[in-house]
Design a protein around this motif. Structure first.
Motif, PDB file in Angstrom:
ATOM      1  N   PRO A 217       0.638  -1.200  -0.101  1.00 48.02           N
ATOM      2  CA  PRO A 217       0.178  -0.140   0.031  1.00 48.02           C
ATOM      3  C   PRO A 217       0.917   1.234  -0.082  1.00 48.02           C
ATOM      4  N   LYS A 218       0.386   2.269  -0.675  1.00 49.12           N
ATOM      5  CA  LYS A 218       1.286   3.370  -0.683  1.00 49.12           C
ATOM      6  C   LYS A 218       0.182   4.676  -0.857  1.00 49.12           C
ATOM      7  N   GLU A 219       0.112   5.350   0.001  1.00 50.64           N
ATOM      8  CA  GLU A 219      -1.178   6.523   0.118  1.00 50.64           C
ATOM      9  C   GLU A 219      -0.754   7.415  -1.189  1.00 50.64           C
ATOM     10  N   GLY A 220      -2.106   7.793  -1.674  1.00 53.47           N
ATOM     11  CA  GLY A 220      -2.054   8.799  -2.847  1.00 53.47           C
ATOM     12  C   GLY A 220      -3.183   9.513  -3.090  1.00 53.47           C
ATOM     13  N   GLN A 221      -3.432  10.377  -3.798  1.00 54.26           N
ATOM     14  CA  GLN A 221      -4.687  11.450  -4.057  1.00 54.26           C
ATOM     15  C   GLN A 221      -5.642  10.988  -4.812  1.00 54.26           C
ATOM     16  N   ILE A 222      -6.852  11.040  -4.847  1.00 54.79           N
ATOM     17  CA  ILE A 222      -7.794  10.894  -5.648  1.00 54.79           C
ATOM     18  C   ILE A 222      -8.300  12.134  -6.158  1.00 54.79           C
ATOM     19  N   VAL A 223      -8.131  12.188  -7.582  1.00 59.19           N
ATOM     20  CA  VAL A 223      -8.727  13.480  -8.289  1.00 59.19           C
ATOM     21  C   VAL A 223      -9.919  13.548  -9.031  1.00 59.19           C
ATOM     22  N   GLU A 224     -11.052  14.543  -8.948  1.00 57.73           N
ATOM     23  CA  GLU A 224     -12.038  14.512  -9.681  1.00 57.73           C
ATOM     24  C   GLU A 224     -11.924  15.442 -10.898  1.00 57.73           C
ATOM     25  N   ILE A 225     -12.214  14.779 -12.126  1.00 57.38           N
ATOM     26  CA  ILE A 225     -12.015  15.530 -13.398  1.00 57.38           C
ATOM     27  C   ILE A 225     -13.571  15.793 -13.805  1.00 57.38           C
ATOM     28  N   LYS A 261      -9.872  18.321  -9.134  1.00 57.32           N
ATOM     29  CA  LYS A 261      -9.959  18.681  -7.681  1.00 57.32           C
ATOM     30  C   LYS A 261      -9.698  17.359  -6.838  1.00 57.32           C
ATOM     31  N   VAL A 262      -9.060  17.639  -5.754  1.00 59.76           N
ATOM     32  CA  VAL A 262      -8.462  16.455  -4.894  1.00 59.76           C
ATOM     33  C   VAL A 262      -9.718  16.158  -4.073  1.00 59.76           C
ATOM     34  N   ILE A 263     -10.304  14.930  -4.085  1.00 60.03           N
ATOM     35  CA  ILE A 263     -11.454  14.715  -3.315  1.00 60.03           C
ATOM     36  C   ILE A 263     -11.347  13.489  -2.234  1.00 60.03           C
ATOM     37  N   GLY A 264     -10.006  12.965  -2.031  1.00 56.49           N
ATOM     38  CA  GLY A 264      -9.819  11.954  -1.206  1.00 56.49           C
ATOM     39  C   GLY A 264      -8.388  11.150  -1.396  1.00 56.49           C
ATOM     40  N   LYS A 265      -8.410  10.056  -0.667  1.00 56.29           N
ATOM     41  CA  LYS A 265      -7.108   9.426  -0.504  1.00 56.29           C
ATOM     42  C   LYS A 265      -7.289   7.873  -0.879  1.00 56.29           C
ATOM     43  N   HIS A 266      -6.146   7.266  -1.465  1.00 54.08           N
ATOM     44  CA  HIS A 266      -6.207   5.849  -1.579  1.00 54.08           C
ATOM     45  C   HIS A 266      -5.054   5.121  -1.155  1.00 54.08           C
ATOM     46  N   GLN A 267      -5.023   3.830  -1.365  1.00 57.51           N
ATOM     47  CA  GLN A 267      -3.806   3.104  -0.830  1.00 57.51           C
ATOM     48  C   GLN A 267      -3.071   2.458  -1.943  1.00 57.51           C
ATOM     49  N   GLY A 268      -3.187   2.995  -2.999  1.00 62.35           N
ATOM     50  CA  GLY A 268      -2.317   2.560  -4.114  1.00 62.35           C
ATOM     51  C   GLY A 268      -2.997   2.460  -5.365  1.00 62.35           C
ATOM     52  N   ALA A 269      -2.273   3.108  -6.397  1.00 60.31           N
ATOM     53  CA  ALA A 269      -3.182   3.284  -7.695  1.00 60.31           C
ATOM     54  C   ALA A 269      -3.130   1.905  -8.410  1.00 60.31           C
ATOM     55  N   HIS A 270      -1.954   1.442  -8.037  1.00 63.68           N
ATOM     56  CA  HIS A 270      -1.916  -0.010  -8.781  1.00 63.68           C
ATOM     57  C   HIS A 270      -2.829  -0.992  -8.542  1.00 63.68           C
ATOM     58  N   TYR A 271      -3.863  -0.618  -7.294  1.00 58.10           N
ATOM     59  CA  TYR A 271      -4.925  -1.508  -6.982  1.00 58.10           C
ATOM     60  C   TYR A 271      -6.307  -1.228  -7.603  1.00 58.10           C
ATOM     61  N   PHE A 272      -6.371  -0.299  -8.613  1.00 55.56           N
ATOM     62  CA  PHE A 272      -7.473   0.123  -9.348  1.00 55.56           C
ATOM     63  C   PHE A 272      -7.332  -0.018 -10.772  1.00 55.56           C
ATOM     64  N   THR A 273      -8.565   0.011 -11.390  1.00 53.68           N
ATOM     65  CA  THR A 273      -8.628  -0.271 -12.829  1.00 53.68           C
ATOM     66  C   THR A 273      -9.590   0.610 -13.396  1.00 53.68           C
TER      67      THR A 273
END
Length: 395
Positions: A217-225, A261-273
């Motif tokens: 896990p590696k914390e990163g940002q969730i951005v809304e476009i 706009k930054v709207i939250g955090k996630h635990q690793g971009a590689h877990y998402f698709t």
């Protein structure tokens, strides 16, 4: 009497496949593939392969056929699991089921079966095999299964002529309810068993849990476009030729932190698709949020609200030459050739009208209608009527 080795998975489909082959007069042997017992990467506390292996053994016993287990876990780890970790780490989304068929069931397993004197290998896939003669040579066809709800031809989109020539798909002409009915009638222990979910031939596993064991896990940002973003308003440039236009249409959209706009955090971009909506845990939206792009280098997930968000849609994709595969080698396109086809970019997606364009470096697939969540690392497969003729990895 031809000898057939059936990949008995402990499920109802392969059980009925074995029964039908025996009824047709083949000498049938049941073989269970054990694909996992690596304790360094635990899959779940339950041990599903043990239950499945027992069920497969009970089915073989009931049908009066020989049964044994083969351990393919070493090859499975090397060819499927390591590949999956590598792809996810690079921000692509692999399809383990397609790979498992190409690399394990119809390669490693098939070689073992042939060494055991098998004429054919059979599986419980919902698809059919055809054979036509062309210039005095037999050409094998991979045809969709009769049950539109269960057609699994997509999962076999990477098979070769050689692999098809030695394969049988006994339940391809049946629907799932008919298969269950046969299993009940002959009192098989698997008759009411639920279809397995999770990784092919491993059993119940949640992918994120599995990935977390190697991809930390590696914390990163969730951005809304936002859908009104100027990115989506830009007019198309003038193209010098068809290839430039297709390259533009299939290009991955580039987003930057300042685009949204930054709207939250996630635990690793590689877990998402791409196209994913579960697991974002961000509230305050009228419509669901979808992942529209992941950036594993910067560890940012870009999202958009609603399933009509323009960031989800593209009308073309590209497959590199080295990731291009023709089941029907006789139909292979040469540079500058085109072909009208029906195509899908994921299992169970209704077939879509598309055109193939062959260029020097690979193949473009352009859809008549834009497609949602075209995802790098997944497979695109194309059909002529109900025959799957080729496929490739989306690059």
């Amino acid at each position: 009497m031809k000898r057939v080795i059936v990949g008995l998975s402990g499920g109802v489909d392969s059980s009925v496949a074995a029964y039908l082959l025996k009824e047709q007069g083949y000498e049938v042997i049941g073989l269970f593939m054990k694909n996992w017992h690596d304790d360094s990467v635990t899959i779940s506390n339950e041990c599903p392969w043990l239950d499945d292996s027992n069920d497969a053994m009970l089915v073989a016993d009931k049908l009066g056929i020989p049964f044994q287990t083969v351990d393919l876990s070493e090859q499975y780890k090397e060819r499927i699991v390591d590949y999956m970790f590598k792809e996810y780490k690079n921000g692509r989304t692999p399809n383990p089921d397609v790979l498992c068929n190409r690399e394990i069931k119809f390669d490693v397993f098939m070689k073992i079966a042939i060494e055991l004197g098998a004429d054919y290998v059979a599986t419980g896939h919902y698809c059919r095999k055809g054979v036509i003669s062309k210039n005095g040579k037999d050409i094998y066809q991979l045809l969709a299964g009769v049950d539109p709800n269960k057609d699994q031809s997509y999962f076999l989109c990477q098979l070769s002529q050689h692999q098809l020539s030695r394969s049988l798909f006994p339940i391809g002409e049946l629907t799932k309810p008919e298969v269950r009915e046969i299993a009940s009638k002959i009192d098989l222990v698997t008759a009411e068993k639920k279809d397995s979910q999770g990784l092919c031939f491993i059993g119940k596993v949640k992918l994120p849990d599995f990935l977390q064991q190697q991809l930390k896990p590696k914390e990163g940002q969730i951005v809304e476009i936002f859908k009104e973003n100027v990115i989506y308003k830009r007019s198309h440039p003038d193209f010098n030729n068809l290839e430039d236009r297709l390259e533009f249409l299939s290009r991955k959209k580039e987003y930057h932190l300042e685009d949204g706009k930054v709207i939250g955090k996630h635990q690793g971009a590689h877990y998402f698709t791409k196209g994913q909506r579960k697991g974002l845990a961000v509230g305050g939206h009228v419509e669901p949020l979808f992942v529209i792009e992941t950036d594993v280098k910067s560890n940012i997930i870009y999202t958009g609200e609603g399933k009509e968000h323009p960031g989800l849609y593209k009308s073309a994709l590209f497959v590199k030459n080295e990731e291009l595969h023709w089941i029907r080698e006789d139909l292979k396109l040469s540079t500058d050739d085109t072909m009208k086809v029906m195509a899908r970019i994921r299992y169970r997606q209704p077939l879509q009208k598309a055109t193939l364009f062959k260029v020097d470096s690979g193949l473009y697939v352009e859809f008549d209608n834009p497609q949602s969540a075209i995802t790098e690392g997944q497979f695109v497969a194309w059909y002529l009527k109900d025959e799957l003729v080729g496929s490739g990895v989306i690059s």
